[in-house]
Design a protein around this motif. Sequence first.
Motif, PDB file in Angstrom:
ATOM      1  N   ALA A 166       8.337   9.955  31.648  1.00 35.76           N
ATOM      2  CA  ALA A 166       9.215   9.761  30.616  1.00 35.76           C
ATOM      3  C   ALA A 166       9.703   8.361  30.785  1.00 35.76           C
ATOM      4  CB  ALA A 166      10.358  10.760  30.385  1.00 35.76           C
ATOM      5  N   THR A 167       9.480   7.653  31.920  1.00 34.67           N
ATOM      6  CA  THR A 167      10.342   6.382  32.301  1.00 34.67           C
ATOM      7  C   THR A 167       9.257   5.083  32.118  1.00 34.67           C
ATOM      8  OG1 THR A 167       9.893   6.685  34.792  1.00 34.67           O
ATOM      9  CG2 THR A 167      11.977   7.430  33.867  1.00 34.67           C
ATOM     10  N   GLY A 168       7.983   5.596  31.976  1.00 33.81           N
ATOM     11  CA  GLY A 168       7.222   4.505  31.688  1.00 33.81           C
ATOM     12  C   GLY A 168       7.337   3.679  30.417  1.00 33.81           C
ATOM     13  N   ARG A 169       6.782   2.509  30.132  1.00 37.78           N
ATOM     14  CA  ARG A 169       6.916   1.920  29.017  1.00 37.78           C
ATOM     15  C   ARG A 169       6.653   2.676  27.754  1.00 37.78           C
ATOM     16  NH1 ARG A 169       3.496  -2.231  26.360  1.00 37.78           N
ATOM     17  NH2 ARG A 169       2.102  -1.641  28.283  1.00 37.78           N
ATOM     18  N   LEU A 170       5.461   3.317  27.479  1.00 37.72           N
ATOM     19  CA  LEU A 170       5.208   4.334  26.352  1.00 37.72           C
ATOM     20  C   LEU A 170       6.045   5.643  26.375  1.00 37.72           C
ATOM     21  CD1 LEU A 170       1.619   3.693  26.115  1.00 37.72           C
ATOM     22  CD2 LEU A 170       3.404   2.468  24.682  1.00 37.72           C
ATOM     23  N   GLY A 171       6.438   6.143  27.661  1.00 37.83           N
ATOM     24  CA  GLY A 171       7.055   7.239  27.657  1.00 37.83           C
ATOM     25  C   GLY A 171       8.618   7.076  26.928  1.00 37.83           C
ATOM     26  N   VAL A 172       9.091   5.971  27.473  1.00 37.61           N
ATOM     27  CA  VAL A 172      10.518   5.585  27.013  1.00 37.61           C
ATOM     28  C   VAL A 172      10.546   5.363  25.386  1.00 37.61           C
ATOM     29  CG1 VAL A 172      12.190   3.940  26.942  1.00 37.61           C
ATOM     30  CG2 VAL A 172      11.265   4.513  28.916  1.00 37.61           C
ATOM     31  N   ALA A 173       9.431   4.909  24.854  1.00 36.70           N
ATOM     32  CA  ALA A 173       9.447   4.561  23.390  1.00 36.70           C
ATOM     33  C   ALA A 173       9.177   6.059  22.631  1.00 36.70           C
ATOM     34  CB  ALA A 173       8.364   3.765  23.101  1.00 36.70           C
ATOM     35  N   ILE A 174       8.337   6.924  23.519  1.00 37.49           N
ATOM     36  CA  ILE A 174       8.150   8.194  22.688  1.00 37.49           C
ATOM     37  C   ILE A 174       9.485   9.133  22.894  1.00 37.49           C
ATOM     38  CG2 ILE A 174       7.078  10.544  23.161  1.00 37.49           C
ATOM     39  CD1 ILE A 174       4.565   8.705  24.078  1.00 37.49           C
ATOM     40  N   ALA A 175      10.122   9.100  23.977  1.00 36.90           N
ATOM     41  CA  ALA A 175      11.589   9.863  24.161  1.00 36.90           C
ATOM     42  C   ALA A 175      12.442   9.261  23.315  1.00 36.90           C
ATOM     43  CB  ALA A 175      11.938   9.714  25.458  1.00 36.90           C
TER      44      ALA A 175
ATOM     45  N   PRO B 216      14.335   8.977  40.349  1.00 35.86           N
ATOM     46  CA  PRO B 216      15.491   9.572  39.982  1.00 35.86           C
ATOM     47  C   PRO B 216      16.682   8.590  39.140  1.00 35.86           C
ATOM     48  CG  PRO B 216      15.637   9.564  42.202  1.00 35.86           C
ATOM     49  CD  PRO B 216      14.159   9.216  41.950  1.00 35.86           C
ATOM     50  N   ASP B 217      16.761   7.386  39.468  1.00 31.31           N
ATOM     51  CA  ASP B 217      17.326   6.499  38.932  1.00 31.31           C
ATOM     52  C   ASP B 217      16.956   5.984  37.605  1.00 31.31           C
ATOM     53  OD1 ASP B 217      19.005   6.281  41.440  1.00 31.31           O
ATOM     54  OD2 ASP B 217      17.884   4.718  42.298  1.00 31.31           O
ATOM     55  N   LYS B 218      15.603   5.819  37.500  1.00 30.47           N
ATOM     56  CA  LYS B 218      15.136   5.662  36.144  1.00 30.47           C
ATOM     57  C   LYS B 218      15.356   6.616  35.230  1.00 30.47           C
ATOM     58  CE  LYS B 218      11.724   2.131  37.548  1.00 30.47           C
ATOM     59  NZ  LYS B 218      10.328   1.867  37.398  1.00 30.47           N
ATOM     60  N   LEU B 219      15.323   8.020  35.612  1.00 30.46           N
ATOM     61  CA  LEU B 219      15.485   9.238  34.783  1.00 30.46           C
ATOM     62  C   LEU B 219      17.012   9.313  34.458  1.00 30.46           C
ATOM     63  CD1 LEU B 219      13.508  11.945  36.434  1.00 30.46           C
ATOM     64  CD2 LEU B 219      13.385  11.213  33.918  1.00 30.46           C
ATOM     65  N   ALA B 220      17.889   8.908  35.298  1.00 29.72           N
ATOM     66  CA  ALA B 220      19.329   9.053  35.074  1.00 29.72           C
ATOM     67  C   ALA B 220      19.758   8.104  34.075  1.00 29.72           C
ATOM     68  CB  ALA B 220      20.088   8.888  36.341  1.00 29.72           C
ATOM     69  N   SER B 221      19.134   6.744  34.109  1.00 33.13           N
ATOM     70  CA  SER B 221      19.421   5.499  33.081  1.00 33.13           C
ATOM     71  C   SER B 221      18.749   5.973  31.695  1.00 33.13           C
ATOM     72  CB  SER B 221      18.734   4.087  33.882  1.00 33.13           C
ATOM     73  OG  SER B 221      18.908   3.381  32.899  1.00 33.13           O
ATOM     74  N   LEU B 222      17.723   6.553  31.596  1.00 31.87           N
ATOM     75  CA  LEU B 222      16.991   6.876  30.361  1.00 31.87           C
ATOM     76  C   LEU B 222      17.714   7.785  29.684  1.00 31.87           C
ATOM     77  CD1 LEU B 222      15.023   6.542  28.166  1.00 31.87           C
ATOM     78  CD2 LEU B 222      13.322   7.948  29.424  1.00 31.87           C
ATOM     79  N   ALA B 223      18.212   9.021  30.502  1.00 35.45           N
ATOM     80  CA  ALA B 223      19.023  10.264  30.023  1.00 35.45           C
ATOM     81  C   ALA B 223      20.248   9.565  29.270  1.00 35.45           C
ATOM     82  CB  ALA B 223      19.260  11.254  31.041  1.00 35.45           C
TER      83      ALA B 223
ATOM     84  N   GLU C 154      23.523   8.580  24.542  1.00 37.86           N
ATOM     85  CA  GLU C 154      24.472   7.387  23.612  1.00 37.86           C
ATOM     86  C   GLU C 154      23.671   7.352  22.274  1.00 37.86           C
ATOM     87  OE1 GLU C 154      25.209   3.973  25.751  1.00 37.86           O
ATOM     88  OE2 GLU C 154      27.079   4.686  26.458  1.00 37.86           O
ATOM     89  N   LEU C 155      22.397   7.325  22.173  1.00 34.01           N
ATOM     90  CA  LEU C 155      21.480   7.194  21.010  1.00 34.01           C
ATOM     91  C   LEU C 155      21.820   8.395  20.220  1.00 34.01           C
ATOM     92  CD1 LEU C 155      19.297   5.520  19.470  1.00 34.01           C
ATOM     93  CD2 LEU C 155      17.669   6.749  20.509  1.00 34.01           C
ATOM     94  N   ALA C 156      21.900   9.646  20.753  1.00 31.59           N
ATOM     95  CA  ALA C 156      21.969  10.630  19.857  1.00 31.59           C
ATOM     96  C   ALA C 156      23.223  10.960  19.719  1.00 31.59           C
ATOM     97  CB  ALA C 156      21.132  11.753  20.569  1.00 31.59           C
ATOM     98  N   GLY C 157      24.295  10.485  20.434  1.00 37.55           N
ATOM     99  CA  GLY C 157      25.849  10.668  20.340  1.00 37.55           C
ATOM    100  C   GLY C 157      25.968  12.071  20.817  1.00 37.55           C
ATOM    101  N   THR C 158      25.378  12.732  21.806  1.00 37.67           N
ATOM    102  CA  THR C 158      25.366  14.073  22.612  1.00 37.67           C
ATOM    103  C   THR C 158      25.575  13.760  23.887  1.00 37.67           C
ATOM    104  OG1 THR C 158      23.028  14.316  22.780  1.00 37.67           O
ATOM    105  CG2 THR C 158      24.162  14.967  20.717  1.00 37.67           C
ATOM    106  N   ALA C 159      25.494  14.857  24.951  1.00 35.58           N
ATOM    107  CA  ALA C 159      25.408  14.912  26.156  1.00 35.58           C
ATOM    108  C   ALA C 159      24.017  14.528  26.720  1.00 35.58           C
ATOM    109  CB  ALA C 159      25.571  16.257  26.727  1.00 35.58           C
ATOM    110  N   PRO C 160      23.778  13.772  27.865  1.00 39.55           N
ATOM    111  CA  PRO C 160      22.291  13.160  28.144  1.00 39.55           C
ATOM    112  C   PRO C 160      21.391  14.432  28.174  1.00 39.55           C
ATOM    113  CG  PRO C 160      23.950  12.292  29.505  1.00 39.55           C
ATOM    114  CD  PRO C 160      24.675  13.277  28.569  1.00 39.55           C
ATOM    115  N   PRO C 161      20.025  14.187  27.856  1.00 40.85           N
ATOM    116  CA  PRO C 161      18.960  15.284  27.758  1.00 40.85           C
ATOM    117  C   PRO C 161      18.811  15.721  29.143  1.00 40.85           C
ATOM    118  CG  PRO C 161      17.871  13.106  27.359  1.00 40.85           C
ATOM    119  CD  PRO C 161      19.499  12.898  27.166  1.00 40.85           C
ATOM    120  N   SER C 162      18.330  16.881  29.379  1.00 44.74           N
ATOM    121  CA  SER C 162      17.913  17.470  30.780  1.00 44.74           C
ATOM    122  C   SER C 162      16.717  16.417  31.388  1.00 44.74           C
ATOM    123  CB  SER C 162      17.346  18.625  30.491  1.00 44.74           C
ATOM    124  OG  SER C 162      18.725  19.587  30.241  1.00 44.74           O
TER     125      SER C 162
END
Length: 237
Positions: free
Chosen positions: A10-19, A36-43, A48-56
């Motif tokens: 999920a934290t790769g360039r295409l993984g981020v765009a897909i997520a 873990p740091d990249k995962l936390a940042s993306l979550a 914020e994008l969804a206006g909800t709690a961060p995804p799992s």
Amino acid sequence: MSRTVLVVGATGRLGVAIARALVKRQSRVVLTARDPDKLASLAHELGELAGTAPPSVVCADLTREDAAPSIVEGIRRTDLGKIDDIVLACGPFPRTPLETLRREDLQHTLTVHAIAPLLLVHALSADLAAARGAVVALGDVGTSRPYTNHVAYITAKGALKAGLRALSVELAPDVRVNMLQLGIVADPEADADPLRTHRLAARSSLGRFGTAEEVVHVVLSLLDATWTTGETWNIGR
């Protein structure tokens, strides 16, 4: 009804765009990668994008023998508990010139790109079947039109393609399994040499690199293509 999608890599360039695209269309996502740091940042960004709690998130290293069961265990501990679909956006893209190719290069790349993803789909097959779910994987046109200095990567993506086709039969009719074979996708941060960029882009019939958004469009199409399985779609030839 929104679906729960596991994004692997999920934290790769295409993984981020897909997520991001999945969140925008109100899918629930579970993110997995090894940093873990990249995962936390993306979550945080996706929350914020969804206006909800961060995804799992489930932090896992695909080179480990226990990667697949570890990811499944992590999913079970989330509020969602199960998944409906999987997107395999695994990296990396190692350069392995033939003259320096080692057994370790093949083993490592096969594990990340083929062995761990196939074992993960197997481990989650009951979830997928119950949800009439889909698996969509990112492959590479190099498995059909090889290029130099990437023997390990092309071999691994070829193994993934063969394995997913086998799984499309094993898991039918309840689970759909498909792959995209990608041409070169533009990377503004890495494509700094205009001559090299022009030379590589000229290999494409369209005369240019693809974009992450164009890849996302086809990923979402295959997730939604309820009468399609066992297919390999080439984009960016």
